[in-house]
Scaffold this motif. Structure first.
Motif, PDB file in Angstrom:
ATOM      1  N   LYS A  36       0.711  -1.365  -0.023  1.00 61.00           N
ATOM      2  CA  LYS A  36      -0.053   0.156  -0.062  1.00 61.00           C
ATOM      3  C   LYS A  36       0.820   1.129   0.069  1.00 61.00           C
ATOM      4  O   LYS A  36       0.627   2.323  -0.865  1.00 61.00           O
ATOM      5  CB  LYS A  36      -0.904   0.066   1.207  1.00 61.00           C
ATOM      6  CG  LYS A  36      -1.895   1.205   1.248  1.00 61.00           C
ATOM      7  CD  LYS A  36      -2.845   0.986   2.420  1.00 61.00           C
ATOM      8  CE  LYS A  36      -3.733   2.299   2.506  1.00 61.00           C
ATOM      9  NZ  LYS A  36      -4.588   2.367   3.355  1.00 61.00           N
ATOM     10  N   GLY A  37       1.890   1.354   0.931  1.00 53.87           N
ATOM     11  CA  GLY A  37       2.723   2.471   0.822  1.00 53.87           C
ATOM     12  C   GLY A  37       3.482   2.707  -0.532  1.00 53.87           C
ATOM     13  O   GLY A  37       3.521   3.777  -1.030  1.00 53.87           O
ATOM     14  N   ARG A  39       2.329   1.891  -3.465  1.00 53.32           N
ATOM     15  CA  ARG A  39       1.038   2.256  -4.297  1.00 53.32           C
ATOM     16  C   ARG A  39       0.697   3.634  -4.213  1.00 53.32           C
ATOM     17  O   ARG A  39       0.643   4.660  -5.073  1.00 53.32           O
ATOM     18  CB  ARG A  39       0.060   1.390  -4.097  1.00 53.32           C
ATOM     19  CG  ARG A  39      -0.245   0.146  -4.799  1.00 53.32           C
ATOM     20  CD  ARG A  39      -1.386  -0.625  -4.351  1.00 53.32           C
ATOM     21  NE  ARG A  39      -1.265  -1.852  -4.849  1.00 53.32           N
ATOM     22  CZ  ARG A  39      -1.623  -2.002  -6.213  1.00 53.32           C
ATOM     23  NH1 ARG A  39      -2.253  -1.206  -6.923  1.00 53.32           N
ATOM     24  NH2 ARG A  39      -1.634  -3.348  -6.627  1.00 53.32           N
ATOM     25  N   GLU A  40       0.509   4.156  -2.947  1.00 50.62           N
ATOM     26  CA  GLU A  40       0.337   5.538  -2.643  1.00 50.62           C
ATOM     27  C   GLU A  40       1.488   6.632  -2.919  1.00 50.62           C
ATOM     28  O   GLU A  40       1.145   7.743  -3.651  1.00 50.62           O
ATOM     29  CB  GLU A  40       0.222   5.908  -1.082  1.00 50.62           C
ATOM     30  CG  GLU A  40      -0.927   5.199  -0.377  1.00 50.62           C
ATOM     31  CD  GLU A  40      -1.402   5.216   0.830  1.00 50.62           C
ATOM     32  OE1 GLU A  40      -0.420   5.753   1.729  1.00 50.62           O
ATOM     33  OE2 GLU A  40      -1.995   4.785   1.409  1.00 50.62           O
ATOM     34  N   SER A  41       2.568   6.153  -2.954  1.00 47.82           N
ATOM     35  CA  SER A  41       3.888   6.801  -3.341  1.00 47.82           C
ATOM     36  C   SER A  41       3.932   7.145  -4.875  1.00 47.82           C
ATOM     37  O   SER A  41       3.810   8.232  -5.445  1.00 47.82           O
ATOM     38  CB  SER A  41       5.156   6.267  -3.100  1.00 47.82           C
ATOM     39  OG  SER A  41       6.379   6.988  -3.544  1.00 47.82           O
ATOM     40  N   SER A  43       0.883   6.829  -6.624  1.00 50.03           N
ATOM     41  CA  SER A  43      -0.062   7.581  -7.067  1.00 50.03           C
ATOM     42  C   SER A  43       0.379   8.937  -7.017  1.00 50.03           C
ATOM     43  O   SER A  43      -0.109   9.898  -7.753  1.00 50.03           O
ATOM     44  CB  SER A  43      -1.276   7.067  -6.115  1.00 50.03           C
ATOM     45  OG  SER A  43      -2.461   7.807  -6.275  1.00 50.03           O
ATOM     46  N   LYS A  44       0.836   9.532  -5.786  1.00 50.49           N
ATOM     47  CA  LYS A  44       1.162  10.850  -5.755  1.00 50.49           C
ATOM     48  C   LYS A  44       2.047  11.107  -6.912  1.00 50.49           C
ATOM     49  O   LYS A  44       1.726  12.497  -7.446  1.00 50.49           O
ATOM     50  CB  LYS A  44       1.887  11.118  -4.533  1.00 50.49           C
ATOM     51  CG  LYS A  44       1.027  10.964  -3.297  1.00 50.49           C
ATOM     52  CD  LYS A  44       1.672  11.294  -1.909  1.00 50.49           C
ATOM     53  CE  LYS A  44       0.782  10.965  -0.601  1.00 50.49           C
ATOM     54  NZ  LYS A  44       1.423  10.969   0.503  1.00 50.49           N
ATOM     55  N   SER A  72      -7.447   5.507  -7.142  1.00 53.95           N
ATOM     56  CA  SER A  72      -6.613   6.551  -6.713  1.00 53.95           C
ATOM     57  C   SER A  72      -5.363   5.859  -5.836  1.00 53.95           C
ATOM     58  O   SER A  72      -4.624   6.562  -5.120  1.00 53.95           O
ATOM     59  CB  SER A  72      -7.427   7.439  -5.999  1.00 53.95           C
ATOM     60  OG  SER A  72      -8.040   6.885  -4.722  1.00 53.95           O
ATOM     61  N   GLY A  73      -5.403   4.630  -5.448  1.00 58.03           N
ATOM     62  CA  GLY A  73      -4.661   3.987  -4.455  1.00 58.03           C
ATOM     63  C   GLY A  73      -5.098   3.998  -2.945  1.00 58.03           C
ATOM     64  O   GLY A  73      -4.233   3.497  -2.206  1.00 58.03           O
ATOM     65  N   GLU A  74      -5.980   4.716  -2.711  1.00 58.52           N
ATOM     66  CA  GLU A  74      -6.714   4.420  -1.130  1.00 58.52           C
ATOM     67  C   GLU A  74      -7.696   3.487  -1.293  1.00 58.52           C
ATOM     68  O   GLU A  74      -8.804   3.639  -1.685  1.00 58.52           O
ATOM     69  CB  GLU A  74      -7.264   6.131  -1.148  1.00 58.52           C
ATOM     70  CG  GLU A  74      -6.152   7.204  -1.597  1.00 58.52           C
ATOM     71  CD  GLU A  74      -6.800   8.660  -1.527  1.00 58.52           C
ATOM     72  OE1 GLU A  74      -8.013   8.535  -1.801  1.00 58.52           O
ATOM     73  OE2 GLU A  74      -6.152   9.380  -1.970  1.00 58.52           O
TER      74      GLU A  74
END
Length: 75
Positions: A36-37, A39-41, A43-44, A72-74
């Motif tokens: 998840k971390g 993917r969020e990175s 995505s940003k 959106s990765g969330e």
């Protein structure tokens, strides 16, 4: 604020580089093995590159790279 001036050929090349980067990030985001971390990175970073691409791309091309809220990765 920082500004840059491009001629037509440089603008096309810049758009090409950004498009390839967006494609790579979309590919990476579709990989279910990433945590998840990560993917969020990605995505940003995708949002930043997408905003840069939006400045040089025609709307028809831009619509190919718009992500909806589900991706959106969330999660």
């Amino acid at each position: 604020m920082l500004g840059m001036m491009f001629n037509d050929m440089e603008c096309k090349e810049f758009g090409y580089v950004l498009r390839k980067e967006l494609d790579e990030m979309l590919f990476d985001l579709s990989d279910k093995r990433l945590d998840k971390g990560m993917r969020e990175s990605i995505s940003k970073r995708y949002q930043t590159i997408f905003q840069m691409y939006a400045r040089v791309a025609p709307p028809k091309e831009l619509s190919k790279y718009v992500r909806d809220k589900r991706h959106s990765g969330e999660r």
